[in-house]
Design a protein around this motif. Structure first.
Motif: not given
Length: 183
Positions: A78-83, A85-87
């Motif tokens: 999910k962090d690659k689809l909605n960044t 969440f990519d901290k």
């Protein structure tokens, strides 16, 4: 251009696979290719074969199983689809004001991936390709002028299984420390 025609063009792309030795800079290398007008990529590396596929029965072609696997993928990445969440990679703070991020419509991604798998059949290779196809379809990439698909299985553990499905691909290995690569 309709969905099936885009798939036909997509399947003809030359496949390149990016593999990293420890701390080899493959994410940096991919970021250099991301915006190239003749390349399709995904937002980072994917270790589908070593992280997801081990527990999946690809002989079960039922709609329920395919949707279950898609949901497993979306939850894992999910962090690659909605960044937002990519901290870890800082992709949650893009743009001049550091308040931008990539936000793929998850439901549309799942719908397009399912549609791709219904047309191309449910297999490890097609699931992997379907992820790249769906991602680029949603962000409105023009498939006509593309020449390569840069897959990023990332590490050697992933490559062992990945290579069984992508024997015809070209492989790019990034190496920074030759001692670590040799080890």
């Amino acid at each position: 251009m309709n969905f099936k025609n885009k798939i036909l063009i997509f399947k003809k792309l030359k496949k390149y696979c990016l593999i990293a030795t420890p701390r080899g800079g493959s994410d940096y290398f991919q970021s250099l290719i991301d915006g190239h007008s003749q390349a399709l990529t995904f937002n980072g590396s994917l270790c589908l074969y070593s992280e997801i596929f081990k527990e999946i029965d690809f002989r079960d072609k039922k709609e329920k199983n395919i949707k279950r696997v898609i949901n497993i993928f979306v939850k894992k990445y999910k962090d690659k689809l909605n960044t937002k969440f990519d901290k870890e990679e800082g992709k949650n703070k893009l743009g001049i004001l550091k308040n931008e991020y990539i936000n793929i419509d998850i439901n549309l991604f799942k719908k397009n991936l399912f549609k791709y798998l219904k047309i191309e059949t449910f297999s490890k290779k097609n699931f992997c390709l379907g992820v790249y196809f769906s991602y680029n379809f949603i962000i409105n990439k023009n498939f006509k002028n593309k020449k390569i698909l840069l897959l990023h299985p990332h590490n050697l553990d992933e490559l062992k299984e990945f290579h069984k499905d992508f024997r015809d691909a070209c492989y790019i290995f990034t190496v920074r420390d030759f001692r670590a690569a040799y080890y």
